[in-house]
Motif scaffolding. Structure first.
Motif, PDB file in Angstrom:
ATOM      1  N   GLN A  50       3.877  10.397  -6.963  1.00  0.00           N
ATOM      2  CA  GLN A  50       4.706  10.691  -8.129  1.00  0.00           C
ATOM      3  C   GLN A  50       3.843  11.108  -9.317  1.00  0.00           C
ATOM      4  OE1 GLN A  50       8.162  10.460  -8.012  1.00  0.00           O
ATOM      5  NE2 GLN A  50       7.967  11.596  -9.927  1.00  0.00           N
ATOM      6  N   SER A  51       2.754  10.363  -9.523  1.00  0.00           N
ATOM      7  CA  SER A  51       1.944  10.668 -10.704  1.00  0.00           C
ATOM      8  C   SER A  51       1.155  11.963 -10.513  1.00  0.00           C
ATOM      9  CB  SER A  51       1.060   9.486 -11.080  1.00  0.00           C
ATOM     10  OG  SER A  51      -0.175   9.581 -10.441  1.00  0.00           O
ATOM     11  N   VAL A  72       2.899  19.127 -13.137  1.00  0.00           N
ATOM     12  CA  VAL A  72       3.847  19.718 -14.082  1.00  0.00           C
ATOM     13  C   VAL A  72       3.218  19.819 -15.470  1.00  0.00           C
ATOM     14  CG1 VAL A  72       6.075  19.412 -15.238  1.00  0.00           C
ATOM     15  CG2 VAL A  72       5.872  18.986 -12.780  1.00  0.00           C
ATOM     16  N   ALA A  73       2.538  18.750 -15.899  1.00  0.00           N
ATOM     17  CA  ALA A  73       1.890  18.756 -17.218  1.00  0.00           C
ATOM     18  C   ALA A  73       0.829  19.847 -17.290  1.00  0.00           C
ATOM     19  CB  ALA A  73       1.265  17.391 -17.497  1.00  0.00           C
ATOM     20  N   ASN A  74       0.000  19.939 -16.235  1.00  0.00           N
ATOM     21  CA  ASN A  74      -1.064  20.958 -16.214  1.00  0.00           C
ATOM     22  C   ASN A  74      -0.505  22.367 -16.210  1.00  0.00           C
ATOM     23  OD1 ASN A  74      -3.064  19.068 -16.188  1.00  0.00           O
ATOM     24  ND2 ASN A  74      -3.329  19.078 -13.964  1.00  0.00           N
ATOM     25  N   VAL A  75       0.538  22.567 -15.386  1.00  0.00           N
ATOM     26  CA  VAL A  75       1.149  23.893 -15.292  1.00  0.00           C
ATOM     27  C   VAL A  75       1.691  24.312 -16.663  1.00  0.00           C
ATOM     28  CG1 VAL A  75       3.181  25.125 -14.424  1.00  0.00           C
ATOM     29  CG2 VAL A  75       1.675  23.933 -12.832  1.00  0.00           C
ATOM     30  N   SER A  76       2.378  23.388 -17.346  1.00  0.00           N
ATOM     31  CA  SER A  76       2.938  23.726 -18.658  1.00  0.00           C
ATOM     32  C   SER A  76       1.816  24.146 -19.592  1.00  0.00           C
ATOM     33  CB  SER A  76       3.655  22.526 -19.282  1.00  0.00           C
ATOM     34  OG  SER A  76       4.367  21.838 -18.308  1.00  0.00           O
ATOM     35  N   HIS A  77       0.740  23.357 -19.565  1.00  0.00           N
ATOM     36  CA  HIS A  77      -0.395  23.648 -20.435  1.00  0.00           C
ATOM     37  C   HIS A  77      -0.983  25.033 -20.133  1.00  0.00           C
ATOM     38  CE1 HIS A  77      -3.912  22.820 -22.888  1.00  0.00           C
ATOM     39  NE2 HIS A  77      -4.638  23.302 -21.897  1.00  0.00           N
ATOM     40  N   GLU A  78      -1.178  25.317 -18.845  1.00  0.00           N
ATOM     41  CA  GLU A  78      -1.805  26.584 -18.449  1.00  0.00           C
ATOM     42  C   GLU A  78      -0.908  27.788 -18.757  1.00  0.00           C
ATOM     43  OE1 GLU A  78      -4.870  27.108 -17.075  1.00  0.00           O
ATOM     44  OE2 GLU A  78      -5.432  24.994 -17.011  1.00  0.00           O
ATOM     45  N   ASP A  94       0.825  -1.187   0.000  1.00  0.00           N
ATOM     46  CA  ASP A  94       0.000   0.000   0.000  1.00  0.00           C
ATOM     47  C   ASP A  94       0.878   1.263   0.000  1.00  0.00           C
ATOM     48  OD1 ASP A  94      -2.692   1.070   0.142  1.00  0.00           O
ATOM     49  OD2 ASP A  94      -1.997   1.924   2.025  1.00  0.00           O
ATOM     50  N   ASP A  95       1.954   1.230   0.820  1.00  0.00           N
ATOM     51  CA  ASP A  95       2.888   2.364   0.839  1.00  0.00           C
ATOM     52  C   ASP A  95       3.431   2.635  -0.553  1.00  0.00           C
ATOM     53  OD1 ASP A  95       4.444   1.960   4.099  1.00  0.00           O
ATOM     54  OD2 ASP A  95       2.653   3.001   3.425  1.00  0.00           O
ATOM     55  N   GLN A  96       3.760   1.534  -1.224  1.00  0.00           N
ATOM     56  CA  GLN A  96       4.317   1.661  -2.562  1.00  0.00           C
ATOM     57  C   GLN A  96       3.317   2.344  -3.501  1.00  0.00           C
ATOM     58  OE1 GLN A  96       7.480   0.838  -2.625  1.00  0.00           O
ATOM     59  NE2 GLN A  96       7.545   1.861  -4.613  1.00  0.00           N
ATOM     60  N   THR A  97       2.045   1.912  -3.412  1.00  0.00           N
ATOM     61  CA  THR A  97       1.041   2.573  -4.275  1.00  0.00           C
ATOM     62  C   THR A  97       0.966   4.055  -3.943  1.00  0.00           C
ATOM     63  OG1 THR A  97      -0.455   1.282  -2.897  1.00  0.00           O
ATOM     64  CG2 THR A  97      -0.729   1.069  -5.252  1.00  0.00           C
TER      65      THR A  97
END
Ligand code: ADP
Length: 270
Positions: free
Chosen positions: A32-33, A39-45, A23-26
């Motif tokens: 991470q995701s 980061v992806a959203n910020v770049s887009h915005e 569970d910790d691993q998930t």
């Protein structure tokens, strides 16, 4: 999600231990995701205002001998740069709030003063739209935390109420205390929020009406910032809303036991 462990409450100890690790691993993978999404959203915005600024600068160069056109493009360029600057500010604020223990030097905070300051900061935009902000109620006991962050949270709620309300309406800000919690609510007579979107509006960059949010200068991060400020204070933010009947956002923050600290912590909110 990381909910695996909930299904095996009666498992033998060794097995449970392994499942806990899994569970910790998930959780780690999930964190991470979430970061990658951010980061992806910020770049887009960021691309929208940055792109617009580039194009407008070119347009100004091309229209050099048409004074009216230059003035028009320059004013749009100014608007885009204001939007970009608000966006960058909110991104920085939110990144900071996502860290652990942001409130390192907490102190007793008088919420009455936090409300006064948050309302004051929205005075001009409210007047521009002929919106009257009415403050009611008081709290006696202080809360513990960072006065600037609490002003930021409340300022965002009042800012939303003013931006999403029709001209000439009222915004109410109410203070009260109940069961050891201070409550600050912000009520508007705006369009309201559909029930199935009321959870989602606290997510980064989630907007019910993208066009309206952009047009009114929204960054899509305000409520996310409010949520993080509340969790840094052991509090919470909730919403009541019905489309066509306005919205009420409520902050709940645990109060300090000692009523005397309200005056002892004088100056905490400004
Ligand atoms: P934004 O900068 O877009 O306002 P927020 O995170 O502050 O971003 O709010 C997220 C979305 O929630 C908004 O885009 C809007 O659709 C909705 N919303 C927030 N506050 C209100 C309100 N007082 N009335 C109606 N809709 C609201």
């Amino acid at each position: 999600s990381g909910g695996v462990v909930l299904d095996v409450r009666v498992a033998p100890i060794a097995e449970e231990y392994i499942l806990l690790l899994a569970d910790d691993q998930t959780e780690i993978v999930r964190a991470q995701s979430v970061r990658n999404d951010f980061v992806a959203n910020v770049s887009h915005e960021l691309k929208t205002p940055v792109g617009a600024i580039g194009l407008l600068a070119e347009a100004i160069e091309d229209a050099a001998d048409d004074e009216d056109a230059v003035r028009r493009f320059a004013s749009r360029l100014h608007k885009e740069s204001v939007r970009l600057s608000a966006l960058v500010q909110d991104i920085i604020e939110l990144s900071r709030l996502q860290g652990a223990d942001v409130v390192t030097e907490g102190r007793p905070v008088d919420l009455n003063r936090v409300v006064a300051e948050a309302v004051d900061r929205n005075r001009t935009p409210a007047e521009n739209r002929r919106i009257e902000i009415v403050v009611g109620g008081r709290v006696e006991r202080p809360v513990f935390g960072d006065p600037d962050l609490l002003v930021t949270a409340l300022r965002n709620l009042v800012d939303n109420a003013v931006r999403y309300s029709p001209e000439g309406t009222r915004v109410g800000v109410g203070l009260r205390e109940r069961d050891g919690m201070a409550q600050v609510s912000v009520t508007d007579q705006g369009p309201g929020i559909p029930l199935d979107e009321q959870d989602r509006i606290f997510e980064r960059f989630y907007r019910v009406d993208t066009a309206r949010s952009r047009q009114t200068g929204g960054t899509g991060l305000g409520l996310s910032i409010v949520k993080h400020v509340m969790s840094q204070h052991g509090g919470e933010v909730g919403v009541w809303s019905q489309p066509g009947r306005g919205s009420t956002f409520t902050l709940r923050i645990p109060q300090l036991e000692d009523a005397g600290a309200a005056t002892g912590g004088a100056g905490a909110a400004g």
